[in-house]
Design a protein around this motif. Structure first.
Motif, PDB file in Angstrom:
ATOM      1  N   GLY A 154     -19.578 104.037 -36.636  1.00 13.13           N
ATOM      2  CA  GLY A 154     -19.787 105.031 -35.588  1.00 13.13           C
ATOM      3  C   GLY A 154     -19.229 106.400 -35.959  1.00 13.13           C
ATOM      4  O   GLY A 154     -18.359 106.537 -36.813  1.00 13.13           O
ATOM      5  N   GLY A 155     -19.756 107.421 -35.283  1.00 13.35           N
ATOM      6  CA  GLY A 155     -19.261 108.781 -35.482  1.00 13.35           C
ATOM      7  C   GLY A 155     -19.610 109.379 -36.823  1.00 13.35           C
ATOM      8  O   GLY A 155     -18.868 110.196 -37.360  1.00 13.35           O
ATOM      9  N   VAL A 156     -20.765 108.991 -37.398  1.00 18.38           N
ATOM     10  CA  VAL A 156     -21.173 109.549 -38.687  1.00 18.38           C
ATOM     11  C   VAL A 156     -21.327 111.067 -38.579  1.00 18.38           C
ATOM     12  O   VAL A 156     -21.758 111.592 -37.551  1.00 18.38           O
ATOM     13  N   HIS A 157     -20.942 111.768 -39.638  1.00 18.43           N
ATOM     14  CA  HIS A 157     -21.126 113.220 -39.717  1.00 18.43           C
ATOM     15  C   HIS A 157     -22.175 113.506 -40.789  1.00 18.43           C
ATOM     16  O   HIS A 157     -22.015 113.105 -41.945  1.00 18.43           O
ATOM     17  N   LEU A 158     -23.243 114.221 -40.411  1.00 22.54           N
ATOM     18  CA  LEU A 158     -24.293 114.630 -41.341  1.00 22.54           C
ATOM     19  C   LEU A 158     -24.345 116.147 -41.343  1.00 22.54           C
ATOM     20  O   LEU A 158     -24.572 116.766 -40.298  1.00 22.54           O
ATOM     21  N   TYR A 159     -24.145 116.753 -42.514  1.00 18.10           N
ATOM     22  CA  TYR A 159     -24.077 118.209 -42.595  1.00 18.10           C
ATOM     23  C   TYR A 159     -25.078 118.789 -43.583  1.00 18.10           C
ATOM     24  O   TYR A 159     -25.167 118.339 -44.736  1.00 18.10           O
ATOM     25  N   ARG A 160     -25.831 119.753 -43.089  1.00 24.23           N
ATOM     26  CA  ARG A 160     -26.627 120.657 -43.926  1.00 24.23           C
ATOM     27  C   ARG A 160     -26.132 122.053 -43.573  1.00 24.23           C
ATOM     28  O   ARG A 160     -26.783 122.804 -42.850  1.00 24.23           O
ATOM     29  N   SER A 177     -15.949 117.274 -29.289  1.00 28.46           N
ATOM     30  CA  SER A 177     -14.554 117.119 -29.694  1.00 28.46           C
ATOM     31  C   SER A 177     -14.467 116.841 -31.183  1.00 28.46           C
ATOM     32  O   SER A 177     -15.032 115.861 -31.675  1.00 28.46           O
ATOM     33  N   PHE A 178     -13.793 117.725 -31.898  1.00 25.75           N
ATOM     34  CA  PHE A 178     -13.480 117.526 -33.311  1.00 25.75           C
ATOM     35  C   PHE A 178     -14.720 117.270 -34.174  1.00 25.75           C
ATOM     36  O   PHE A 178     -14.687 116.437 -35.070  1.00 25.75           O
ATOM     37  N   ARG A 179     -15.816 117.990 -33.903  1.00 21.09           N
ATOM     38  CA  ARG A 179     -16.953 117.860 -34.791  1.00 21.09           C
ATOM     39  C   ARG A 179     -17.861 119.085 -34.689  1.00 21.09           C
ATOM     40  O   ARG A 179     -17.923 119.736 -33.650  1.00 21.09           O
ATOM     41  N   MET A 180     -18.536 119.370 -35.800  1.00 21.70           N
ATOM     42  CA  MET A 180     -19.495 120.457 -35.871  1.00 21.70           C
ATOM     43  C   MET A 180     -20.902 119.905 -35.740  1.00 21.70           C
ATOM     44  O   MET A 180     -21.137 118.717 -35.942  1.00 21.70           O
ATOM     45  N   LEU A 187     -17.365 125.355 -36.156  1.00 24.83           N
ATOM     46  CA  LEU A 187     -16.201 125.394 -37.048  1.00 24.83           C
ATOM     47  C   LEU A 187     -14.987 126.000 -36.351  1.00 24.83           C
ATOM     48  O   LEU A 187     -13.876 125.447 -36.425  1.00 24.83           O
ATOM     49  N   ALA A 188     -15.160 127.151 -35.684  1.00 21.38           N
ATOM     50  CA  ALA A 188     -14.017 127.800 -35.032  1.00 21.38           C
ATOM     51  C   ALA A 188     -13.387 126.888 -33.984  1.00 21.38           C
ATOM     52  O   ALA A 188     -12.155 126.810 -33.865  1.00 21.38           O
ATOM     53  N   LEU A 189     -14.217 126.173 -33.229  1.00 20.14           N
ATOM     54  CA  LEU A 189     -13.681 125.277 -32.201  1.00 20.14           C
ATOM     55  C   LEU A 189     -12.954 124.097 -32.824  1.00 20.14           C
ATOM     56  O   LEU A 189     -11.897 123.673 -32.342  1.00 20.14           O
ATOM     57  N   CYS A 190     -13.486 123.545 -33.916  1.00 19.04           N
ATOM     58  CA  CYS A 190     -12.804 122.444 -34.612  1.00 19.04           C
ATOM     59  C   CYS A 190     -11.417 122.879 -35.073  1.00 19.04           C
ATOM     60  O   CYS A 190     -10.435 122.138 -34.917  1.00 19.04           O
ATOM     61  N   LEU A 191     -11.346 124.072 -35.649  1.00 20.97           N
ATOM     62  CA  LEU A 191     -10.050 124.583 -36.108  1.00 20.97           C
ATOM     63  C   LEU A 191      -9.087 124.772 -34.939  1.00 20.97           C
ATOM     64  O   LEU A 191      -7.898 124.437 -35.037  1.00 20.97           O
ATOM     65  N   ASP A 192      -9.595 125.291 -33.828  1.00 22.81           N
ATOM     66  CA  ASP A 192      -8.755 125.499 -32.653  1.00 22.81           C
ATOM     67  C   ASP A 192      -8.266 124.165 -32.097  1.00 22.81           C
ATOM     68  O   ASP A 192      -7.110 124.045 -31.663  1.00 22.81           O
ATOM     69  N   GLU A 193      -9.112 123.143 -32.121  1.00 22.17           N
ATOM     70  CA  GLU A 193      -8.715 121.825 -31.632  1.00 22.17           C
ATOM     71  C   GLU A 193      -7.677 121.197 -32.549  1.00 22.17           C
ATOM     72  O   GLU A 193      -6.735 120.530 -32.072  1.00 22.17           O
ATOM     73  N   ILE A 194      -7.821 121.386 -33.872  1.00 20.91           N
ATOM     74  CA  ILE A 194      -6.803 120.875 -34.802  1.00 20.91           C
ATOM     75  C   ILE A 194      -5.474 121.562 -34.544  1.00 20.91           C
ATOM     76  O   ILE A 194      -4.415 120.918 -34.510  1.00 20.91           O
ATOM     77  N   LEU A 280      -9.312 116.644 -39.878  1.00 21.36           N
ATOM     78  CA  LEU A 280      -9.559 116.165 -38.522  1.00 21.36           C
ATOM     79  C   LEU A 280      -8.587 115.031 -38.197  1.00 21.36           C
ATOM     80  O   LEU A 280      -8.249 114.221 -39.065  1.00 21.36           O
ATOM     81  N   PRO A 281      -8.131 114.929 -36.940  1.00 16.55           N
ATOM     82  CA  PRO A 281      -7.240 113.822 -36.572  1.00 16.55           C
ATOM     83  C   PRO A 281      -7.865 112.457 -36.843  1.00 16.55           C
ATOM     84  O   PRO A 281      -7.170 111.508 -37.195  1.00 16.55           O
ATOM     85  N   LYS A 282      -9.200 112.382 -36.683  1.00 18.10           N
ATOM     86  CA  LYS A 282      -9.908 111.142 -36.974  1.00 18.10           C
ATOM     87  C   LYS A 282     -11.112 111.480 -37.865  1.00 18.10           C
ATOM     88  O   LYS A 282     -12.221 111.711 -37.372  1.00 18.10           O
TER      89      LYS A 282
END
Length: 393
Positions: A154-160, A177-180, A187-194, A280-282
């Motif tokens: 679960g929670g796979v990340h696929l990036y292009r 939460s914690f993903r782009m 990206l900015a929100l992920c950094l802010d959440e970290i 990322l925390p997870k």
């Protein structure tokens, strides 16, 4: 970890099988099935925490995802897993005519003790057909097995990743939460959440980033007018609306001037994106990246691949699968970590692990993998038949 992936009847993937390593790269010419393999694996992983139709990403309808549009063919995606309990997971999917709808034909969860097969259970219970797009209804497995499977895939990340989306300011969203997004938006929100989750973790990320770019003193996140898109939109069309949020800036060592992310180099943003995933925390169990070389200097590319190797070392549960057209990327891998995709005359895709290629085995002690791939024809490398002694090669 996924040790073997088999895909049948998905796009040009009539029947392919790939042995995977903790970090693995797919190479080959354009239109040779590399992206389709990423999409198929993403669909398999998403099927454990999504309904089937949104599990298949991108814009499609009818039987456009099925090999040659065959009316009776099902798409089958199967993974073998290196796990003490879960041995494998398979989905067989049919696609409805005239709609964007994927219907389950069969799901199988294989454990070390027994198989949980939705088709067998339906027959045994004399059921007609399980509800479309209700994966947890027709897949009758114990809660602990379902939970393990979701934890593994679960929670796979696929990036292009596209730098212009990485640079955009982002509004907070309780659903995100914690993903782009796949294009890098967020990206900015992920950094802010970290930063909010663990300042210590953010400082480690920042230190690693400034080690790669020593002219940058720090990462700055500032309140400003931002954007919010739909979350996890399966068709992957980013429709932005305005909202308050955070923008990404870089403070230089040379002064107090802040450089907005929109004015930073593509390579700067891409390296930061990889580091963000690493911290990322997870971190994701499965990370899929298309063409990491885009927009990055070969020296920075080595940094990116180092980051990815450290990701699977530091977060030992994370598996990475890449596609590339760059011999510089291939140079950083072992033959068993690289699979070549080629297309046959009938349109089917063939996959060849470079460690199985006689051409590669004969030259690897003299040349790098990237040099061999550049110098030889793909068809030559894909030929795994050893020449008969005394016959012309």
């Amino acid at each position: 970890m996924i040790t073997k992936l088999r895909i049948q009847n998905f796009k040009a993937l009539r029947d392919v099988e790939i042995d995977l390593t903790p970090i693995h790269v797919l190479i080959g010419p354009n239109d040779s099935g590399k992206t389709s393999i990423l999409d198929a694996l993403a669909a398999l992983c998403r099927s454990v925490d999504h309904n089937l139709s949104p599990a298949f990403l991108g814009s499609w309808k009818d039987r456009e995802l099925v090999w040659a549009g065959e009316p009776c063919a099902s798409v089958v995606i199967e993974a073998n897993l290196d796990h003490e309990v879960i041995a494998g997971y398979t989905i067989s999917v049919g696609f409805a005519q005239g709609r964007r709808l994927a219907a389950p034909n069969r799901k199988i969860v294989r454990t070390r003790d027994k198989d949980y097969d939705s088709l067998v259970e339906a027959v045994q219970e004399n059921e007609e057909f399980w509800p479309v797009d209700c994966p947890d209804v027709f897949l009758r497995v114990p809660d602990d097995i379902s939970s393990l499977l979701r934890g593994l895939l679960g929670g796979v990340h696929l990036y292009r990743w596209e730098p212009r989306f990485l640079a955009l300011p982002v509004a907070p969203d309780t659903k995100r939460s914690f993903r782009m997004e796949s294009n890098g938006f967020g990206l900015a929100l992920c950094l802010d959440e970290i930063l909010s989750y663990s300042r210590e973790q953010f400082v480690k990320l920042e230190k690693r980033f400034t080690d790669v770019f020593p002219h940058i003193h720090s990462i700055v996140l500032q309140q400003e007018s931002s954007y919010r898109p739909p979350v996890d939109a399966p068709e992957q069309v980013t429709m932005l609306e305005k909202a308050d949020g955070k923008g990404l800036y870089f403070r230089l060592h040379s002064g107090h001037q802040l450089i907005p992310a929109s004015q930073a180099s593509d390579g700067t943003l891409l390296v930061l994106a990889y580091l963000t995933v690493l911290y990322l925390p997870k971190p994701p169990r499965v990370l899929l990246v298309e063409e990491p070389e885009n927009g990055i200097h070969p020296k920075r590319l080595r940094d990116v691949l180092t980051i990815l190797r450290e990701l699977i070392s530091e977060q030992s549960h994370t598996q990475v699968l890449l596609t590339t057209h760059s011999p510089y990327v291939v140079d950083l891998f072992e033959p068993e970590e690289v699979t070549l995709c080629t297309k046959l005359d009938n349109g089917e895709v063939k996959t060849t692990r470079l460690s199985e290629s006689p051409t590669v085995r004969k030259q690897i002690d003299v040349f790098t993998l990237g040099e061999i791939w550049t110098a030889e024809e793909d068809e030559t490398i894909a030929n795994t038949t050893e020449p008969v002694e005394g016959s012309p090669e």
